[in-house]
Write an enzyme that holds these catalytic residues in place. Sequence first.
Site, mmCIF file in Angstrom:
data_model
loop_
_atom_site.group_PDB
_atom_site.id
_atom_site.type_symbol
_atom_site.label_atom_id
_atom_site.label_comp_id
_atom_site.label_asym_id
_atom_site.label_seq_id
_atom_site.Cartn_x
_atom_site.Cartn_y
_atom_site.Cartn_z
ATOM 1 N N MET A 269 19.585 -52.324 14.599
ATOM 2 C CA MET A 269 19.201 -54.062 14.949
ATOM 3 C C MET A 269 19.071 -54.965 13.592
ATOM 4 O O MET A 269 18.472 -56.057 14.368
ATOM 5 C CB MET A 269 18.519 -54.053 15.492
ATOM 6 C CG MET A 269 19.391 -52.931 17.210
ATOM 7 S SD MET A 269 20.013 -54.641 18.322
ATOM 8 C CE MET A 269 21.057 -53.418 19.428
ATOM 9 N N GLY A 270 18.843 -54.099 12.668
ATOM 10 C CA GLY A 270 18.350 -55.249 11.698
ATOM 11 C C GLY A 270 18.293 -54.454 10.331
ATOM 12 O O GLY A 270 18.606 -53.080 9.985
ATOM 13 N N VAL B 198 15.847 -52.465 7.382
ATOM 14 C CA VAL B 198 14.899 -52.378 7.302
ATOM 15 C C VAL B 198 13.639 -52.538 5.909
ATOM 16 O O VAL B 198 14.586 -52.160 4.068
ATOM 17 C CB VAL B 198 13.662 -50.803 7.593
ATOM 18 C CG1 VAL B 198 12.132 -50.129 7.097
ATOM 19 C CG2 VAL B 198 13.951 -51.041 8.441
ATOM 20 N N LYS C 15 10.448 -55.429 9.812
ATOM 21 C CA LYS C 15 11.992 -55.101 9.562
ATOM 22 C C LYS C 15 11.950 -56.321 10.229
ATOM 23 O O LYS C 15 12.007 -56.468 11.002
ATOM 24 C CB LYS C 15 11.592 -53.878 11.122
ATOM 25 C CG LYS C 15 13.459 -53.604 11.794
ATOM 26 C CD LYS C 15 13.612 -52.819 11.981
ATOM 27 C CE LYS C 15 15.097 -52.829 13.186
ATOM 28 N NZ LYS C 15 15.733 -51.692 14.215
ATOM 29 N N ASP D 80 16.466 -44.810 21.952
ATOM 30 C CA ASP D 80 17.957 -44.864 20.667
ATOM 31 C C ASP D 80 17.371 -43.135 20.069
ATOM 32 O O ASP D 80 17.197 -43.123 18.744
ATOM 33 C CB ASP D 80 17.542 -45.690 19.883
ATOM 34 C CG ASP D 80 19.462 -45.342 18.609
ATOM 35 O OD1 ASP D 80 19.710 -44.522 18.814
ATOM 36 O OD2 ASP D 80 19.495 -45.497 17.309
#
Length: 817
Positions: A1-2, A4, A24, A119
């Site tokens: 979702m982003g 790092v 992140k 996840d």
Amino acid sequence: MGTVYLGRGRPGVTGYAGRLVAVKVIRPDLARVPEFRARFRREADIARRVARFCTAEVLDVVDPPGGLPYLVTEYIDGLTLAQSVAAEGPLRSADLERLAVSVAAALTSIHGAGLVHRDLKPSNVLLSSLGPRVIDFGIARALDAQTMLSQEIQRVGTPAFMAPEQANGEPVSAAADVFAWGGLVTYAGTGSFPFGDGPTPVQLYRVVHREPLLDGLDPALRPIVEEAMRKDPAARPTAQELFLRLVGMGPSTHPDPDVTRVIRSGAPMLAPPQRVGAEGNGSPPGAEPGVRPRPADPARPGTSPDHAADHAAGEAAQGGRGGPAARADLGAAGAWPPPADRDQTPPAAGPGHHARAVGDPERGGPDAGPAGVGAAGDLAAPSRRRGRWDRRRIALLAAPILAVLLIAALMPLALTTGGGQRPSREETAARVALAAEAVRNSDADLAARLSLAAYRISPVREARAALRTSFAAATASVLTGHTASALGVGISPNGRLLASAGADNLVQLWDISDRTHPVKLSTLNRHTSWVLDAAFSPDGRTLATVSYDRSAILWDISDPRHPAELAVILGHNGWVLDAAFSPDGRTLATSGYDNTARLWDVTDRRHPTALSVLDRHTSWVNEVAFSPDGHLLATASADRTARLWDITDPRRPRPLAAITAHTDYVWAVAFSPDGRRLATGAYDGTARIWDITDPSRPAATASFPADEKWVFDLAFSPDGRTLATAGWDTTVHLWDVSGTGRPASVGTISGHGDWIQALAWTPDGNGIATASDDYTVRISRIDDASLIAAACADPSKQIDDAEWQRHIADVPYQPVC
């Protein structure tokens, strides 16, 4: 979702000044949703309560009004579980149990803090020096309410490790993490995904409707994993119950007493309260941070530079290949990350490419960070990675120098003793053979002369290997009938016939009774697409051919000049890739692109009937092989496994074991003549040998590099003492497998101009037939008499008296021919 980034806290920042940290940054499309930003901050704060022994400590949570929210966490140096398994294979039993316990403990603490990971997968478990750490949990994706946003990304996760309810887009609870734990332990213990490889829709279907593949998993763990991977979330144990069950298995897991105390209490272990910078104004200044995305393929291992390196690719911004790399100094107010309305994330390297920090010693350049960024070294490469690269760079720079020194030393020193006790003829022969290998790349003719001289001094193993490498190609008979790649080759049991299969849709039959003058007898042109293989029956009267046209055909070759079609076998839902007859000739095994192997009753050659379908593989099955007694079948698959089956009753084959050590497609399998060993070859460039005395528990006895890139085929010699491998590097490699441990090279066979697709030994063990993408089939001799004859037919390959005295002083000169 982003995306790092790796950074270092600026001096004066409370809590992490000077520390390497992972940053992140949330994706712009998610950052635009107010609900997400509020939940992100709330659950990031909750995450600080998770015990630090099991994950990466959350150091700072920043949500600037005009920029993208981001999270600062502890940097952890170590390989991910995915990288470790890809590089070294499945974990050993004790290591696997420790991993299972540690991850169960981490999930217990995470769930106790009110979070769900969603996840859990091998790339989100770091094998740090202090034990396994679960990372990237439930922060940017911890969504409990049934809102528009949670509906949109409820299915966040990795298909191979999703729970059925997650795959169906249903509400997700802590039970989904328990299911993923089972899949993760399966992968760690077998090297295979619990529901196989394949496209996402296929994997999601299997997750919902199929049972996981647990073949090869430690029997002590298997019952626990089966319970954790039940389809019904309510029927799964909790993470705490998992932990208590695991520590009750025995002392081999050695749980940490503090961890056990926390787990048994049922309460989360709270991290001490911290003040880590001012809220909302901790944005790093406007530098372009360096990113290292995840490799595109988990089978290609690499060192993880930060605690979420494997998560970055695929979620990283679209900076493209080779995007800029710079430092991220943390703790000063500023406008970085950029405002959310720019709808972009900072530049990142493309998948599988590593962006490095400016001033990083790996780049060798000066610090070139932008104005206002901290002193050089604020973004440092991990010490392990830098040390590994420094060693690798030194090795690469030193290799040519060492090679020159080796050759210079071997010529005067390896061939003579320089005084003292005179060596034996065997020792001298071995040293001369070693010298031949040392000069082979620079002076092939001299290498050939030394090889022949070494053999004449004494036919020790090293001398025979050098002789094969020098002269086997000169013995070859070349069959040139195909007009496209030669893909398969087979030799009749009596050694008189050879069948070759090709991408020209043809099968050719050759009389090789006189191997120096092969004669083409006939051409079989019934197939309508590439022919992959041709297999002789044990009595030599029937030939089976398989093709991309989805058929297998049986041929009567009693008169090989006039072969007659007996039957067409249909059944595979895809290309048919390989065929083999059972030792009694009554059963035919075929393999195909439909992920199956199939057994056929061919007692009546004109009316074959289907016996059974072997369908445990999750990708195409490339090769099949019967054991000498006919009770076992081995299959090799692109799902990176080989499997052993009990086919004593061919109508009811029983899976015995899955071999999961290879890290890429398993392309070839072969039984030894005594049936006690199995050899496997793969696209990872290795061959492996397994003791299958107990076929339900194959034991690895040797693993060795057998090709520069891919192993396409392998076979034991008729006496079982030599293994031949071939593939991408256009060369047949011969290995001494008569002893234990890593096999020694006993020569190579060159001559082809392209990949070698298949090989077969002659029944007398004196020759090897090879089929190649250079359109030819070659029959090369490797027996000493043929090699000596080839050497003595070329005067340039015979050492004279003067050269002998110059290079060999320990043994008086003798004519070599």
